[in-house]
Enzyme design. Structure first.
Site, PDB file in Angstrom:
ATOM      1  N   HIS A 184      22.949   1.235 -14.534  1.00 28.02           N
ATOM      2  CA  HIS A 184      23.498   1.588 -15.843  1.00 28.02           C
ATOM      3  C   HIS A 184      25.021   1.380 -15.866  1.00 28.02           C
ATOM      4  CE1 HIS A 184      24.451   3.760 -19.533  1.00 28.02           C
ATOM      5  NE2 HIS A 184      25.473   4.248 -18.825  1.00 28.02           N
TER       6      HIS A 184
ATOM      7  N   HIS B 277      28.082  -1.297 -18.256  1.00 24.81           N
ATOM      8  CA  HIS B 277      29.454  -1.097 -18.738  1.00 24.81           C
ATOM      9  C   HIS B 277      30.445  -2.181 -18.339  1.00 24.81           C
ATOM     10  CE1 HIS B 277      29.254   2.963 -20.512  1.00 24.81           C
ATOM     11  NE2 HIS B 277      28.371   3.262 -19.568  1.00 24.81           N
TER      12      HIS B 277
ATOM     13  N   SER C  42      21.438  -1.721 -20.746  1.00 28.20           N
ATOM     14  CA  SER C  42      20.872  -1.473 -19.413  1.00 28.20           C
ATOM     15  C   SER C  42      19.446  -0.946 -19.503  1.00 28.20           C
ATOM     16  CB  SER C  42      21.759  -0.486 -18.635  1.00 28.20           C
ATOM     17  OG  SER C  42      21.804   0.766 -19.296  1.00 28.20           O
TER      18      SER C  42
END
Ligand SMILES: [Fe+2]
Length: 288
Positions: free
Chosen positions: A127, A132, A192
């Site tokens: 994730h 990000h 994700s």
């Protein structure tokens, strides 16, 4: 990701960072990353903002295995001056904001179990890194993340973190962006997640509404399932501009006098891309 008060674990530095421990990942852990990566890499083209795919490319994130944060930071530093540092999981808000304000993105170093590919109790390395980091290679989004960190420090002093956190939630984690007549995903929580990558764009259930800073900061959200609302920005430039041009102090004071907006509400002044049926949410809540 930040949370409330907690004890700093043994072995964590004062800023809560820990070594990534890249050499300690098992073959199974690297293979879990690869399975998740391959699944998303197939699904995302045509669905995700092109800036995200460009980030994957320039950061060479398609190389097999969990990325080494040191190597990733070297590439990121040259592009936008950001680094990635490992933390043991959720960390206190003020530490989280301080890292962002100094262009350090914090990431969990652990990865989910292979039998739990679609279930996350806490943000893991897939994730945090896959979701990000690609957009941190984009100069405008990179500046937005730093502006958010600085804004967080101010919000903490003004007792307004709850309001500001909604901005992070509905942009950095679950944001949609216009792409011509289409919508694309860019929020890390969506990109994700295999299921939410499809749900956020294709499912008739959620509302898709135009981004409005004050409206977003009044809107509740859910942490336990797919979102019931997605907010659509015009561009990363516009998101950064609005964030930098807004004096948040008076906005927090104004918002404190207004009620929160329920999660499935559409207001008369909303720009509506999709009026959601909310069927998915009703079915999920009914079955609990
Ligand atoms: Fe996240």
């Amino acid at each position: 990701m930040a949370s409330g008060k907690q004890e700093r674990p043994n072995g964590a530095a004062e800023d809560w960072t820990i070594p990534q421990g890249w050499g300690s990942y098992s073959a199974v852990e690297h293979a879990t990353w690869d399975r998740l990566f391959d699944r998303q890499a197939k699904l995302l083209p045509g669905r995700v903002a092109p800036e995200f795919l460009n980030g994957l490319d320039v950061l060479r994130m398609d190389r097999p295995g969990i990325p080494d944060f040191g190597e990733l930071s070297d590439r990121l530093m040259k592009l936008t001056g950001w680094q990635v540092v490992a933390v043991p999981g959720l960390i206190p808000e003020e530490i989280f904001f301080d890292h962002l304000a100094n262009r350090r993105f914090v990431s969990g170093n652990f990865i989910r179990a292979p039998e739990q590919l679609d279930y996350l109790q806490e943000p893991d390395v897939f994730h945090d890194i896959f979701g990000h980091v690609p957009l941190l290679a984009h100069p405008v989004f990179a500046d937005y993340m730093q502006a958010y960190g600085r804004g967080g420090q101010r919000a903490a002093a003004l007792g307004a973190i709850e309001k500001l956190a909604r901005l992070y939630w509905y942009t950095v984690e679950f944001g949609l962006i216009r792409s011509g007549d289409d919508l694309r995903i860019y929020g890390a929580g969506i990109v994700s997640s295999h299921g939410e990558t499809i749900f956020a764009l294709d499912d008739p259930s959620p509302n898709r509404l135009g981004f409005d800073l004050r409206r977003v900061m009044r809107t509740k959200y859910r942490i336990d399932d797919y979102q019931q609302n997605y907010f659509v920005i015009d561009s990363f430039d516009d998101l950064l501009r609005q964030t930098l041009e807004t004096d948040f102090g008076p906005v927090y004071a104004e918002l404190a006098t207004q009620p929160d907006i329920e999660i499935d509400t559409i207001l008369p002044q909303d720009q509506v891309f999709t009026r959601g049926t909310q069927l998915y949410a009703r079915e999920q809540l009914g079955s609990r």
